[in-house]
Design a protein around this motif. Structure first.
Motif, PDB file in Angstrom:
ATOM      1  N   CYS A 154     -19.178   2.839  20.342  1.00 48.59           N
ATOM      2  CA  CYS A 154     -17.849   3.484  20.302  1.00 48.59           C
ATOM      3  C   CYS A 154     -16.733   2.470  20.551  1.00 48.59           C
ATOM      4  N   GLN A 155     -16.981   1.530  21.425  1.00 49.42           N
ATOM      5  CA  GLN A 155     -15.944   0.567  21.760  1.00 49.42           C
ATOM      6  C   GLN A 155     -15.681  -0.420  20.632  1.00 49.42           C
ATOM      7  N   TYR A 156     -16.750  -0.783  19.895  1.00 47.40           N
ATOM      8  CA  TYR A 156     -16.607  -1.848  18.890  1.00 47.40           C
ATOM      9  C   TYR A 156     -16.915  -1.376  17.465  1.00 47.40           C
ATOM     10  N   ALA A 157     -16.889  -0.080  17.235  1.00 49.35           N
ATOM     11  CA  ALA A 157     -17.283   0.477  15.936  1.00 49.35           C
ATOM     12  C   ALA A 157     -16.506  -0.116  14.771  1.00 49.35           C
ATOM     13  N   GLU A 158     -15.223  -0.398  14.960  1.00 46.75           N
ATOM     14  CA  GLU A 158     -14.410  -0.892  13.846  1.00 46.75           C
ATOM     15  C   GLU A 158     -14.831  -2.284  13.390  1.00 46.75           C
ATOM     16  N   TYR A 159     -15.650  -2.976  14.197  1.00 48.28           N
ATOM     17  CA  TYR A 159     -16.122  -4.305  13.820  1.00 48.28           C
ATOM     18  C   TYR A 159     -17.583  -4.295  13.362  1.00 48.28           C
ATOM     19  N   ILE A 160     -18.209  -3.123  13.360  1.00 49.27           N
ATOM     20  CA  ILE A 160     -19.635  -3.032  13.065  1.00 49.27           C
ATOM     21  C   ILE A 160     -19.878  -2.866  11.569  1.00 49.27           C
ATOM     22  N   LYS A 161     -20.814  -3.661  11.028  1.00 50.78           N
ATOM     23  CA  LYS A 161     -21.172  -3.572   9.609  1.00 50.78           C
ATOM     24  C   LYS A 161     -22.451  -2.743   9.418  1.00 50.78           C
ATOM     25  N   TYR A 162     -23.539  -3.162  10.053  1.00 50.40           N
ATOM     26  CA  TYR A 162     -24.839  -2.496   9.900  1.00 50.40           C
ATOM     27  C   TYR A 162     -25.019  -1.547  11.079  1.00 50.40           C
ATOM     28  N   ILE A 163     -24.796  -0.285  10.821  1.00 50.11           N
ATOM     29  CA  ILE A 163     -24.463   0.736  11.816  1.00 50.11           C
ATOM     30  C   ILE A 163     -25.242   0.643  13.141  1.00 50.11           C
ATOM     31  N   ASP A 164     -26.567   0.622  13.078  1.00 54.81           N
ATOM     32  CA  ASP A 164     -27.372   0.626  14.300  1.00 54.81           C
ATOM     33  C   ASP A 164     -27.748  -0.768  14.784  1.00 54.81           C
ATOM     34  N   GLN A 165     -27.795  -1.713  13.873  1.00 55.67           N
ATOM     35  CA  GLN A 165     -28.416  -3.007  14.161  1.00 55.67           C
ATOM     36  C   GLN A 165     -27.694  -3.836  15.212  1.00 55.67           C
ATOM     37  N   PRO A 166     -26.358  -3.912  15.203  1.00 53.45           N
ATOM     38  CA  PRO A 166     -25.714  -4.743  16.228  1.00 53.45           C
ATOM     39  C   PRO A 166     -25.961  -4.253  17.648  1.00 53.45           C
ATOM     40  N   ALA A 167     -25.979  -2.940  17.841  1.00 52.80           N
ATOM     41  CA  ALA A 167     -26.218  -2.412  19.192  1.00 52.80           C
ATOM     42  C   ALA A 167     -27.631  -2.736  19.663  1.00 52.80           C
ATOM     43  N   LEU A 168     -28.591  -2.674  18.756  1.00 51.35           N
ATOM     44  CA  LEU A 168     -29.966  -2.983  19.139  1.00 51.35           C
ATOM     45  C   LEU A 168     -30.137  -4.475  19.403  1.00 51.35           C
ATOM     46  N   ASN A 169     -29.430  -5.316  18.652  1.00 54.68           N
ATOM     47  CA  ASN A 169     -29.441  -6.747  18.962  1.00 54.68           C
ATOM     48  C   ASN A 169     -28.809  -7.000  20.320  1.00 54.68           C
ATOM     49  N   MET A 170     -27.696  -6.315  20.583  1.00 47.41           N
ATOM     50  CA  MET A 170     -27.038  -6.435  21.878  1.00 47.41           C
ATOM     51  C   MET A 170     -27.991  -6.037  23.002  1.00 47.41           C
ATOM     52  N   LEU A 171     -28.688  -4.913  22.806  1.00 48.87           N
ATOM     53  CA  LEU A 171     -29.606  -4.423  23.826  1.00 48.87           C
ATOM     54  C   LEU A 171     -30.743  -5.420  24.068  1.00 48.87           C
ATOM     55  N   ALA A 172     -31.318  -5.948  22.988  1.00 46.65           N
ATOM     56  CA  ALA A 172     -32.417  -6.909  23.124  1.00 46.65           C
ATOM     57  C   ALA A 172     -31.948  -8.153  23.878  1.00 46.65           C
ATOM     58  N   GLN A 173     -30.764  -8.641  23.542  1.00 47.24           N
ATOM     59  CA  GLN A 173     -30.233  -9.819  24.229  1.00 47.24           C
ATOM     60  C   GLN A 173     -29.998  -9.537  25.711  1.00 47.24           C
ATOM     61  N   ASP A 174     -29.460  -8.357  25.992  1.00 51.23           N
ATOM     62  CA  ASP A 174     -29.181  -7.993  27.379  1.00 51.23           C
ATOM     63  C   ASP A 174     -30.464  -7.895  28.187  1.00 51.23           C
ATOM     64  N   LEU A 175     -31.496  -7.274  27.620  1.00 54.99           N
ATOM     65  CA  LEU A 175     -32.762  -7.143  28.332  1.00 54.99           C
ATOM     66  C   LEU A 175     -33.405  -8.500  28.581  1.00 54.99           C
ATOM     67  N   ARG A 176     -33.314  -9.401  27.607  1.00 53.92           N
ATOM     68  CA  ARG A 176     -33.877 -10.744  27.799  1.00 53.92           C
ATOM     69  C   ARG A 176     -33.161 -11.489  28.924  1.00 53.92           C
ATOM     70  N   ARG A 177     -31.832 -11.289  29.013  1.00 53.71           N
ATOM     71  CA  ARG A 177     -31.100 -11.942  30.099  1.00 53.71           C
ATOM     72  C   ARG A 177     -31.520 -11.400  31.462  1.00 53.71           C
ATOM     73  N   ARG A 178     -31.803 -10.091  31.505  1.00 54.14           N
ATOM     74  CA  ARG A 178     -32.235  -9.493  32.781  1.00 54.14           C
ATOM     75  C   ARG A 178     -33.624  -9.975  33.180  1.00 54.14           C
ATOM     76  N   ASP A 179     -34.532  -9.904  32.191  1.00 50.88           N
ATOM     77  CA  ASP A 179     -35.924 -10.255  32.447  1.00 50.88           C
ATOM     78  C   ASP A 179     -36.592 -10.469  31.087  1.00 50.88           C
ATOM     79  N   ALA A 180     -37.048 -11.685  30.820  1.00 51.31           N
ATOM     80  CA  ALA A 180     -37.638 -12.005  29.517  1.00 51.31           C
ATOM     81  C   ALA A 180     -38.824 -11.104  29.184  1.00 51.31           C
TER      82      ALA A 180
END
Length: 330
Positions: A183-209
């Protein structure tokens, strides 16, 4: 409440019932012992016959109301909001030990059971064979400008196959995190679901690989251009050419083509759009290769004949030049 072992999630609009039908036929054939509940999220516009056929293949149809966000219209023309149903996998972890999302632009060619071994969040890299450079795109390909929380230079993860395990910490909080980020960054999103899932994967790796595992793309996310795609468990036809709208691609994956013809023969709705290279559909891969071999042989013969003719002309030219020099010097 006792958790069920596994749910398989799909998402389709009313005009893509055939794609889900092909996927489910292959899934039952290759993974008969999967023991999974199959949930198909829909926009509520499926023809009645298609609904009946999908239910006969074990699907439970679930109406889906997409997240309302300020996506750009040009991307909504190409990418369906139904892909956001991927995130529902996080909410289902209170009922299932494992949830697997599968895009329907895929061909299943072998048993997918090993997917349950990945996670707590599992995703595959974009197949590098997709691009002419042979390199996986960066995560920045998913957005039109830099967005907080998404490291742009990390390799892009495809949202074709996503594995969620109930060992994810506070899965519903992760679900809210993804929706709020969209919702915060929707106007910059191209591939509807994919950026959020990439964001989530990156965030989880930072927390614990250990919270993220990479699913091998050669096996579970092979693009049709991948030389090993014929032997991959899952072929993902992302990009311009899908399994249904290009005759050459359909020839290359005849198992999907047979499932499609079975679906239509049962009364299921066919693909309604254009099919490029449709002239190859009636011949099949052997026909295509035979014709290609014949054309190459004919071209080689023509080239050999031209080279022989050029050689004869060179010989004659040398003779004439010799005669000219002889008389010119006398």
């Amino acid at each position: 409440m006792m958790k069920r072992p596994l749910a398989i999630l799909l998402g389709i609009t009313g005009d893509f019932s055939f794609a889900a039908g092909c996927l489910l036929q292959a899934l039952h054939r290759h993974s008969p012992d999967l023991n999974a509940d199959i949930l198909v999220y829909t926009d509520g516009n499926l023809p009645e016959t298609d609904q009946t056929l999908l239910c006969a293949l074990g699907a439970r149809l679930v109406p889906f109301s997409p997240l309302e966000a300020n996506f750009q219209a040009e991307y909504l023309k190409t990418f369906s909001l139904l892909t956001l149903a991927t995130l529902e996998g996080l909410c289902l972890l209170d009922r299932y030990k494992t949830v697997i999302w599968l895009d329907v632009d895929t061909a299943i060619q072998d048993d997918i059971s090993d997917l349950v071994t990945y996670g707590p969040l599992g995703m595959a890299l974009e197949d590098p064979h997709f691009s002419e450079s042979g390199v996986t795109s960066p995560a920045s390909i998913n957005v039109t400008r830099a967005t907080p929380g998404l490291a742009p230079d990390e390799p892009n993860l495809n949202a074709d196959v996503v594995v969620f395990q109930d060992t994810l910490p506070d899965a519903k909080a992760l679900y809210r995190q993804c929706r709020e980020w969209i919702c915060q960054y929707a106007e910059y999103i191209k591939y509807i679901d994919q950026p959020a899932l990439n964001m989530l994967a990156q965030d989880l790796r930072r927390r614990d690989a250990a919270l993220f595992s990479l699913i091998p793309h050669d096996r579970f996310n092979a693009h049709p251009r991948n030389p090993g795609a014929q032997y991959a468990t899952i072929v993902h036809a992302f990009g311009a050419y899908k399994l249904w709208d290009d005759g050459l691609t359909r020839c290359a994956f005849p198992e999907w083509e047979r499932d499609y013809r079975r679906w239509v023969a049962k009364g299921g709705s066919p693909w309604q759009g254009l099919v490029e290279n449709s002239e190859f559909l009636d011949g099949g891969a052997f026909f295509v290769l035979t014709r290609l071999h014949g054309n190459m042989s004919a071209a080689q013969k023509a080239l050999d004949a031209q080279q022989a003719e050029l050689e004869r002309e060179r010989i004659l030219r040398r003779r004439f030049e010799g005669i000219a020099q002889k008389f010119g010097g006398s």
